[in-house]
Motif scaffolding. Structure first.
Motif, PDB file in Angstrom:
ATOM      1  N   THR A 233       0.818  -1.217   0.000  1.00 23.32           N
ATOM      2  CA  THR A 233       0.000   0.000   0.000  1.00 23.32           C
ATOM      3  C   THR A 233       0.850   1.264   0.000  1.00 23.32           C
ATOM      4  OG1 THR A 233      -0.156  -0.048   2.418  1.00 23.32           O
ATOM      5  CG2 THR A 233      -1.885  -1.184   1.188  1.00 23.32           C
ATOM      6  N   TRP A 234       0.209   2.382  -0.325  1.00 24.65           N
ATOM      7  CA  TRP A 234       0.910   3.662  -0.442  1.00 24.65           C
ATOM      8  C   TRP A 234       1.305   4.187   0.930  1.00 24.65           C
ATOM      9  CZ3 TRP A 234       2.324   4.312  -5.186  1.00 24.65           C
ATOM     10  CH2 TRP A 234       1.528   3.851  -6.227  1.00 24.65           C
ATOM     11  N   ASP A 235       2.568   4.640   1.035  1.00 27.21           N
ATOM     12  CA  ASP A 235       3.043   5.266   2.265  1.00 27.21           C
ATOM     13  C   ASP A 235       2.565   6.703   2.379  1.00 27.21           C
ATOM     14  OD1 ASP A 235       4.709   3.187   3.446  1.00 27.21           O
ATOM     15  OD2 ASP A 235       6.049   3.488   1.745  1.00 27.21           O
ATOM     16  N   ASN A 236       2.745   7.470   1.316  1.00 24.51           N
ATOM     17  CA  ASN A 236       2.475   8.910   1.337  1.00 24.51           C
ATOM     18  C   ASN A 236       1.611   9.311   0.147  1.00 24.51           C
ATOM     19  OD1 ASN A 236       4.149   9.018   3.558  1.00 24.51           O
ATOM     20  ND2 ASN A 236       5.809  10.114   2.542  1.00 24.51           N
ATOM     21  N   ALA A 237       0.785  10.326   0.362  1.00 22.96           N
ATOM     22  CA  ALA A 237      -0.058  10.850  -0.715  1.00 22.96           C
ATOM     23  C   ALA A 237      -0.152  12.362  -0.598  1.00 22.96           C
ATOM     24  CB  ALA A 237      -1.450  10.232  -0.646  1.00 22.96           C
ATOM     25  N   LEU A 253      -4.481  21.881  -1.168  1.00 17.08           N
ATOM     26  CA  LEU A 253      -3.474  20.830  -1.109  1.00 17.08           C
ATOM     27  C   LEU A 253      -3.736  19.960   0.116  1.00 17.08           C
ATOM     28  CD1 LEU A 253      -0.853  19.878  -2.560  1.00 17.08           C
ATOM     29  CD2 LEU A 253       0.416  21.174  -0.838  1.00 17.08           C
ATOM     30  N   LEU A 254      -3.906  18.660  -0.102  1.00 22.07           N
ATOM     31  CA  LEU A 254      -4.182  17.701   0.964  1.00 22.07           C
ATOM     32  C   LEU A 254      -3.058  16.674   0.999  1.00 22.07           C
ATOM     33  CD1 LEU A 254      -7.929  17.049  -0.002  1.00 22.07           C
ATOM     34  CD2 LEU A 254      -7.076  18.702   1.678  1.00 22.07           C
ATOM     35  N   SER A 255      -2.512  16.416   2.188  1.00 24.15           N
ATOM     36  CA  SER A 255      -1.413  15.450   2.277  1.00 24.15           C
ATOM     37  C   SER A 255      -1.645  14.474   3.417  1.00 24.15           C
ATOM     38  CB  SER A 255      -0.066  16.166   2.443  1.00 24.15           C
ATOM     39  OG  SER A 255      -0.065  17.009   3.572  1.00 24.15           O
ATOM     40  N   MET A 256      -1.386  13.204   3.132  1.00 23.60           N
ATOM     41  CA  MET A 256      -1.495  12.120   4.102  1.00 23.60           C
ATOM     42  C   MET A 256      -0.190  11.340   4.036  1.00 23.60           C
ATOM     43  SD  MET A 256      -5.117  11.665   2.464  1.00 23.60           S
ATOM     44  CE  MET A 256      -4.661  13.090   1.479  1.00 23.60           C
ATOM     45  N   LYS A 257       0.549  11.293   5.152  1.00 28.53           N
ATOM     46  CA  LYS A 257       1.879  10.693   5.123  1.00 28.53           C
ATOM     47  C   LYS A 257       2.079   9.788   6.327  1.00 28.53           C
ATOM     48  CE  LYS A 257       3.947  14.673   2.748  1.00 28.53           C
ATOM     49  NZ  LYS A 257       5.057  15.669   2.751  1.00 28.53           N
ATOM     50  N   ARG A 258       2.435   8.538   6.049  1.00 30.58           N
ATOM     51  CA  ARG A 258       2.868   7.638   7.113  1.00 30.58           C
ATOM     52  C   ARG A 258       4.358   7.795   7.379  1.00 30.58           C
ATOM     53  NH1 ARG A 258      -0.151   2.482   4.662  1.00 30.58           N
ATOM     54  NH2 ARG A 258      -2.173   2.624   5.696  1.00 30.58           N
ATOM     55  N   ILE A 259       5.069   8.353   6.413  1.00 29.43           N
ATOM     56  CA  ILE A 259       6.517   8.526   6.569  1.00 29.43           C
ATOM     57  C   ILE A 259       6.842   9.996   6.349  1.00 29.43           C
ATOM     58  CG2 ILE A 259       8.790   7.831   5.753  1.00 29.43           C
ATOM     59  CD1 ILE A 259       7.654   5.162   4.954  1.00 29.43           C
TER      60      ILE A 259
END
Length: 380
Positions: A233-237, A253-259
């Protein structure tokens, strides 16, 4: 005092957070309602027994959620299970006539989300909401108040995000969020996304299109046996969107980041307007930055410490610092308030709705299509 009798399905981290919030209910002032956890369910009975040992009101412990749903004395359910289980369990909860606060993303994909929405439509007397606690931080709540007061003028642009950093360690064991079968194709968007889009959608800022940049940073991780297995699965978007409202248009601008190195659990929103700009981040939970502006006047950001004051009054003095567990308590108060008082809630901010969750699904589905085409995709 009206007690709302809850069952908990999924007794992991967030289920225990709910138990803690219920135990701290006296922390809230002047409420005539309270949750009471009476039943718990988990496939792992050891996790469920944690509640039996610590929550005196629990009388039913089971590994069969259908047994919990058949209990006529249960009014509502909090459900925190992996994404691939949402559609079946959420639909069963709703059809059983139990009010539901469920974890995001309300289905592993768009089709699963549509099945949940269909059940809601067929059971209009059941209150269904999605867990999203960050807007109840005092700074975020104040930013929302300023929106309701129309203080920003014309919106110039908006940025919102939710960033983690614990997955920077490549030796961290793989979990269900790294597998498409249990987490879904959305990856970090499904896991973190509703937190990011909750306030923009509540303010009426619905993207008309999206250009997505998605990244897999760590390609494989060890499993329980120490064998290296693929992270699917995607780490960052990072999602670039255009918003079109009846009276204005602006980029978002929307950001979702696990890393995201250095960010343990950072949620933020920034709104730039012609009359007021403001931003809040959980990295600095006591502070709101704002820039009021009049034509020809000075442009100077100011930093203000926000008092310990959110949707519902508490026993805590205003000089103290608000935290994550406080936001969860406030979110639960909003859910219970709406359940008891309906449109006559004690304050105006209600929990994330199924319709907002559905909007997030359409956005993330379009983002996946954008990743494939390397182009901007219009929202359906």
């Amino acid at each position: 005092m009206k007690h709302i009798r809850f069952g908990v399905i999924g007794c992991g981290l967030m289920g225990r957070e709910f138990a803690s919030a219920a135990a701290r209910w006296f922390h809230l002032s002047d409420l005539d309602f309270a949750p009471q956890i009476v039943a718990v369910c988990d496939a792992n009975l050891a996790a469920a027994n944690w509640f039996k040992q610590r929550v005196p009101t629990v009388r039913l412990v089971t590994n069969d959620y259908q047994e919990l749903l058949m209990d006529k004395e249960i009014d509502a359910v909090y459900c925190a299970v992996p994404h691939h289980l949402h559609a079946q369990i959420y639909v069963d909860i709703i059809r059983a006539g139990k009010h539901l606060l469920g974890e995001k993303p309300f289905g592993i994909d768009l089709q699963a989300n549509e099945a949940i929405l269909a059940a809601i439509e067929q059971n209009p007397n059941v209150l269904v909401r999605c867990s999203s606690e960050f807007p109840f931080f005092p700074g975020a709540y104040r930013i929302g108040q300023w929106i309701r007061e129309g203080r920003y003028g014309q919106i110039i642009d908006v940025e919102a995000g939710f960033w983690h950093s614990s997955d920077l360690d490549p030796g961290k064991m793989i979990n269900w969020k790294r597998r498409v079968a249990t987490n879904g194709e959305y990856g970090c968007m499904g896991d973190l996304g509703i937190h990011v889009v909750h306030l923009p959608l509540r303010f009426g800022w619905r993207p008309k299109n999206v250009r997505a940049l998605l990244a897999k940073v760590v390609p494989e991780r060890p499993d329980k046996q120490g064998q290296m297995v693929p992270c699917e699965t995607w780490d960052n978007a990072v999602l670039g969107c255009e918003v079109q409202t009846p009276d204005q248009a602006f980029p978002m601008l929307l950001s979702m980041k696990r890393i995201a190195p250095g960010n343990a659990n950072t949620w933020f929103i920034r709104i730039n307007g012609t009359k007021l700009s403001a931003e809040f981040s959980t990295k600095h939970p006591k502070q709101v930055r704002s820039l009021p502006y009049t034509p020809g006047g000075a442009q100077a950001w100011r930093i203000e410490d926000v008092p310990y004051q959110s949707a519902y009054q508490t026993i805590t003095g205003e000089i103290f610092e608000f935290g994550f567990s406080d936001a969860i308590l406030q979110m639960w108060a909003a859910f219970c308030d709406e359940l008891v008082n309906g449109k006559a809630m004690l304050q105006p901010f209600y929990c994330a709705t199924p319709q907002e969750a559905a909007e997030s699904h359409r956005l993330f589905t379009a983002a996946l299509a954008s990743r494939v085409s390397a182009a901007t995709v219009a929202m359906a």
